[in-house]
Design a protein around this motif. Structure first.
Motif, mmCIF file in Angstrom:
data_model
loop_
_atom_site.group_PDB
_atom_site.id
_atom_site.type_symbol
_atom_site.label_atom_id
_atom_site.label_comp_id
_atom_site.label_asym_id
_atom_site.label_seq_id
_atom_site.Cartn_x
_atom_site.Cartn_y
_atom_site.Cartn_z
ATOM 1 N N ILE A 86 0.869 -1.181 0.000
ATOM 2 C CA ILE A 86 0.000 0.000 0.000
ATOM 3 C C ILE A 86 0.901 1.224 0.000
ATOM 4 C CG2 ILE A 86 -1.824 1.242 1.217
ATOM 5 C CD1 ILE A 86 -2.355 -1.541 2.665
ATOM 6 N N ILE A 105 -1.078 -5.583 1.940
ATOM 7 C CA ILE A 105 -2.284 -6.408 1.886
ATOM 8 C C ILE A 105 -1.796 -7.814 1.529
ATOM 9 C CG2 ILE A 105 -4.518 -6.839 0.787
ATOM 10 C CD1 ILE A 105 -4.436 -3.888 -0.176
ATOM 11 N N ALA A 137 -4.699 -6.690 6.042
ATOM 12 C CA ALA A 137 -3.869 -5.533 5.695
ATOM 13 C C ALA A 137 -3.327 -4.955 6.986
ATOM 14 C CB ALA A 137 -4.685 -4.487 4.957
ATOM 15 N N ILE A 185 -9.010 -0.014 4.585
ATOM 16 C CA ILE A 185 -8.398 -1.179 3.923
ATOM 17 C C ILE A 185 -8.421 -2.413 4.829
ATOM 18 C CG2 ILE A 185 -6.300 -2.066 2.825
ATOM 19 C CD1 ILE A 185 -5.747 0.858 1.910
ATOM 20 N N CYS A 199 -10.664 -5.943 4.395
ATOM 21 C CA CYS A 199 -10.049 -7.274 4.497
ATOM 22 C C CYS A 199 -10.822 -8.146 5.480
ATOM 23 C CB CYS A 199 -8.594 -7.164 4.934
ATOM 24 S SG CYS A 199 -7.494 -6.551 3.643
ATOM 25 N N LEU A 240 -9.320 -4.205 -3.732
ATOM 26 C CA LEU A 240 -8.342 -3.390 -3.007
ATOM 27 C C LEU A 240 -7.091 -3.123 -3.832
ATOM 28 C CD1 LEU A 240 -8.643 -4.996 0.530
ATOM 29 C CD2 LEU A 240 -9.153 -2.615 -0.043
ATOM 30 N N THR A 241 -6.722 -4.042 -4.705
ATOM 31 C CA THR A 241 -5.473 -3.897 -5.460
ATOM 32 C C THR A 241 -5.709 -3.400 -6.890
ATOM 33 O OG1 THR A 241 -5.505 -6.242 -6.074
ATOM 34 C CG2 THR A 241 -4.267 -5.646 -4.095
ATOM 35 N N THR A 293 -1.805 0.825 -4.779
ATOM 36 C CA THR A 293 -1.070 -0.380 -4.402
ATOM 37 C C THR A 293 -0.057 -0.704 -5.489
ATOM 38 O OG1 THR A 293 -2.746 -1.816 -5.388
ATOM 39 C CG2 THR A 293 -2.942 -1.402 -3.030
#
Length: 134
Positions: free
Chosen positions: A16, A33, A44, A72, A76, A97-98, A107
């Motif tokens: 991150i 993450i 994360a 974040i 998760c 998230l990515t 990321t």
């Protein structure tokens, strides 16, 4: 070999980053993450070095940044209270998230490794990718 064979014993991780001024392409690594489907692990960890971030952007709103970063680990964990993204299956949350974005929080590309002791792997990645040598 089925399509998901790599998921059986491998983890994926992304670093991150805080990118205060996207056009300058300068960033500070602030967390990791880590996902291992085999052990149903998705976590994360954020370790924000405020001084390093402020060195790139002295006028940055740290409180707002912290609030955004805190979402974040919540996504998760998933479950009620984490919004619609938090209700998605683990793999979908990791991909969300990515996903590539051009905001202040981004990321790295996703990297892969072999599943083992996931908390130890998280600690190792934070040490290598986020923390400064003292």
């Amino acid at each position: 070999m089925h399509a998901n064979s790599h998921n059986d014993n491998h983890y994926d991780y992304a670093v991150i980053r805080v990118v205060p001024r996207v056009e300058r392409e300068e960033f500070v690594n602030v967390g990791v993450i880590l996902s291992c489907e085999a052990s149903r692990y998705l976590q994360a960890r954020i370790e924000l070095d405020e001084a390093r971030v402020l060195a790139l952007a002295p006028d940055l709103d740290l409180e707002s940044l912290r609030r955004h970063l805190d979402t974040i680990p919540a996504i998760c964990r998933g479950g009620a209270g984490t919004g619609p993204i938090g209700l998605l299956p683990q793999r979908a949350r990791f991909h969300w998230l990515t996903a590539k974005r051009s905001s202040i929080i981004q990321t790295s590309p996703v990297h892969m490794g072999k599943c083992g002791d996931m908390p130890a792997t998280m600690e190792h990645l934070l040490q290598r990718m986020v923390r400064l040598e003292r």
